[in-house]
Design a protein around this motif. Structure first.
Motif, PDB file in Angstrom:
ATOM      1  N   VAL A  72      -7.568  -6.318  14.204  1.00 58.73           N
ATOM      2  CA  VAL A  72      -6.599  -5.518  13.439  1.00 58.73           C
ATOM      3  C   VAL A  72      -6.611  -4.052  13.883  1.00 58.73           C
ATOM      4  N   MET A 126     -17.207  -6.699   7.434  1.00 56.70           N
ATOM      5  CA  MET A 126     -17.755  -6.130   6.185  1.00 56.70           C
ATOM      6  C   MET A 126     -18.987  -6.894   5.687  1.00 56.70           C
ATOM      7  N   SER A 178       0.826  -1.203   0.000  1.00 52.13           N
ATOM      8  CA  SER A 178       0.000   0.000   0.000  1.00 52.13           C
ATOM      9  C   SER A 178       0.864   1.260   0.000  1.00 52.13           C
ATOM     10  N   GLY A 195     -15.206  -3.918  12.688  1.00 51.19           N
ATOM     11  CA  GLY A 195     -16.449  -4.588  12.322  1.00 51.19           C
ATOM     12  C   GLY A 195     -16.208  -5.637  11.250  1.00 51.19           C
ATOM     13  N   ASP A 222     -11.917  -2.405   9.536  1.00 48.96           N
ATOM     14  CA  ASP A 222     -11.315  -3.747   9.480  1.00 48.96           C
ATOM     15  C   ASP A 222     -11.763  -4.532  10.705  1.00 48.96           C
ATOM     16  N   LEU A 223     -11.346  -5.775  10.773  1.00 46.43           N
ATOM     17  CA  LEU A 223     -11.718  -6.640  11.900  1.00 46.43           C
ATOM     18  C   LEU A 223     -11.152  -6.072  13.204  1.00 46.43           C
ATOM     19  N   ASN A 283      -6.898  -2.672   6.806  1.00 48.22           N
ATOM     20  CA  ASN A 283      -5.776  -3.086   7.647  1.00 48.22           C
ATOM     21  C   ASN A 283      -5.331  -1.918   8.536  1.00 48.22           C
ATOM     22  N   SER A 322      -9.142  -6.795  -0.699  1.00 53.52           N
ATOM     23  CA  SER A 322      -9.891  -7.035   0.532  1.00 53.52           C
ATOM     24  C   SER A 322     -10.885  -8.179   0.450  1.00 53.52           C
TER      25      SER A 322
HETATM   26  C1  LIG Z   1      -5.152  -8.658   2.100  1.00 57.22           C
HETATM   27  S1  LIG Z   1      -5.537  -7.512   3.377  1.00 57.22           S
HETATM   28  C2  LIG Z   1      -5.591  -5.983   2.469  1.00 57.22           C
HETATM   29  C3  LIG Z   1      -5.365  -4.781   3.343  1.00 57.22           C
HETATM   30  C4  LIG Z   1      -5.392  -3.432   2.635  1.00 57.22           C
HETATM   31  N1  LIG Z   1      -6.646  -3.203   1.956  1.00 57.22           N
HETATM   32  C5  LIG Z   1      -4.238  -3.328   1.659  1.00 57.22           C
HETATM   33  O1  LIG Z   1      -4.439  -3.513   0.455  1.00 57.22           O
HETATM   34  O2  LIG Z   1      -3.115  -3.080   2.100  1.00 57.22           O
HETATM   35  C6  LIG Z   1      -7.279  -7.808   3.636  1.00 57.22           C
HETATM   36  C7  LIG Z   1      -7.799  -7.113   4.853  1.00 57.22           C
HETATM   37  O3  LIG Z   1      -9.196  -7.393   4.967  1.00 57.22           O
HETATM   38  C8  LIG Z   1      -9.496  -7.572   6.350  1.00 57.22           C
HETATM   39  N2  LIG Z   1     -10.716  -8.378   6.472  1.00 57.22           N
HETATM   40  C9  LIG Z   1     -10.869  -9.702   6.202  1.00 57.22           C
HETATM   41  N3  LIG Z   1     -12.132 -10.090   6.420  1.00 57.22           N
HETATM   42  C10 LIG Z   1     -12.810  -8.985   6.837  1.00 57.22           C
HETATM   43  C11 LIG Z   1     -14.168  -8.748   7.223  1.00 57.22           C
HETATM   44  N4  LIG Z   1     -15.056  -9.738   7.213  1.00 57.22           N
HETATM   45  N5  LIG Z   1     -14.516  -7.495   7.573  1.00 57.22           N
HETATM   46  C12 LIG Z   1     -13.605  -6.484   7.588  1.00 57.22           C
HETATM   47  N6  LIG Z   1     -12.303  -6.649   7.223  1.00 57.22           N
HETATM   48  C13 LIG Z   1     -11.912  -7.884   6.864  1.00 57.22           C
HETATM   49  C14 LIG Z   1      -8.261  -8.269   6.900  1.00 57.22           C
HETATM   50  O4  LIG Z   1      -8.153  -8.150   8.309  1.00 57.22           O
HETATM   51  C15 LIG Z   1      -7.152  -7.546   6.150  1.00 57.22           C
HETATM   52  O5  LIG Z   1      -6.687  -6.431   6.861  1.00 57.22           O
END
Ligand SMILES: C[S@@+](CC[C@H](N)C(=O)[O-])C[C@H]1O[C@@H](n2cnc3c(N)ncnc32)[C@H](O)[C@@H]1O
Length: 277
Positions: free
Chosen positions: A224, A242, A172, A240, A220-221, A199, A257
């Motif tokens: 995190v 998504m 990122s 929360g 994010d979760l 994240n 994501s």
């Molecule tokens: C591969 S990482 C990408 C992080 C960021 N968007 C980036 O590109 O640097 C995916 C992110 O989605 C979050 N995530 C996964 N399932 C989720 C959910 N159900 N609700 C919210 N966030 C979630 C993970 O904790 C993680 O931080």
């Protein structure tokens, strides 16, 4: 079989062999990272010979030829340029870093070291080994490591969570440089965005800094974001899921994501997005 057919089949066989040993490329890069080869070659300041590299890495001369083979492969993959002087045999080659090598150097803010280590980790590799058994099961859940999805493992094992956080954060870092410089028009007129699965917020921080009139919510979760404090007045963190509810905003931002859950649990998510439109 006639000779033309045999030649044609040999070409196809070459591709199959290439696929059979594709892991050698990834493992060679991991091996280089573990030995710290990219940093040593980059900081050397001039092309480095195998002898110099072996000395810097404290590798015994008896093992140096193997280091030479590894360097040839890494040069073939594009991480180094192999230099020969007139009359040199291949054991006398020296190596200079390429742009790709910079992605394997830990000191570079955009390095992909954690990403590569995560990609090779049993957490991601093991589900592939049981994919044929998994696909015969009648349930809808995605393939998993010891029955757990990647984000569940991240919550339980800080080592894996750190690899994912660092890997995506560094990606990122580079991505957001290009995003704010080249895509500014897409943010015009927005008062708020929600970075879903953001994240630790590397991209949102860059957007919040470049566009102070936009409020950026990193969503994010809880595992995190719940311990994170905003570093800018127009940035906030919300914990929360998504697939349950996403915070309201003028626009939704998504970068890497989606997981397999998107296919099975995404109806809330799509409804929330549609309400924003
Ligand atoms: C591969 S990482 C990408 C992080 C960021 N968007 C980036 O590109 O640097 C995916 C992110 O989605 C979050 N995530 C996964 N399932 C989720 C959910 N159900 N609700 C919210 N966030 C979630 C993970 O904790 C993680 O931080």
């Amino acid at each position: 079989m006639d000779s033309d057919t045999a030649v044609q089949l040999l070409k196809a066989q070459q591709q199959v062999w290439d696929h059979s040993f594709a892991y050698v490329k990834t493992m060679a890069v991991q091996f280089a990272i573990e030995l710290d080869i990219p940093s040593v070659v980059q900081s050397h300041g001039k092309p480095i010979t195998i002898g110099e590299l072996a000395a810097a890495l404290k590798i015994a001369p008896a093992r140096a030829p193997f280091l030479g083979r590894l360097m040839r492969m890494l040069a073939h993959l594009g991480y180094f340029v192999e230099n020969f002087k007139d009359g040199d045999d291949e054991t006398a080659a020296s190596y200079s870093p390429t742009e790709m090598c910079g992605f394997l150097v830990n000191d570079n803010p955009f390095n992909t070291v954690s990403w590569l280590l995560l990609a090779n980790d049993p957490v991601l590799v093991d589900p592939w080994r049981s994919l044929s058994a998994w696909i015969r099961q009648p349930t809808t859940g995605g393939a998993a490591h010891n029955g757990k999805k990647l984000y569940e493992v991240c919550g339980e094992d800080p080592r894996v969570g750190k690899l994912l956080g660092e890997g995506t954060g560094r990606d990122s870092w580079l991505f957001s440089k290009a995003l704010v410089a080249k895509c500014g028009s897409h943010f015009q007129g927005l008062k708020s965005i929600v970075d879903v699965g953001g994240n630790t917020g590397t991209t949102s921080k860059a957007v919040a800094e470049a566009f102070p009139e936009i409020h950026c919510t990193v969503f994010d979760l809880a595992q995190v974001v719940s311990a994170l404090e905003p570093t800018q007045p127009n940035l906030s963190y919300v914990a929360g899921d998504m697939f349950q509810k996403i915070p309201p905003a003028d626009a939704v931002f998504l970068k890497v994501s989606f997981s397999e859950s998107y296919h099975t649990q995404s109806s809330h998510f799509r409804e929330d997005c549609e309400m924003l439109n």
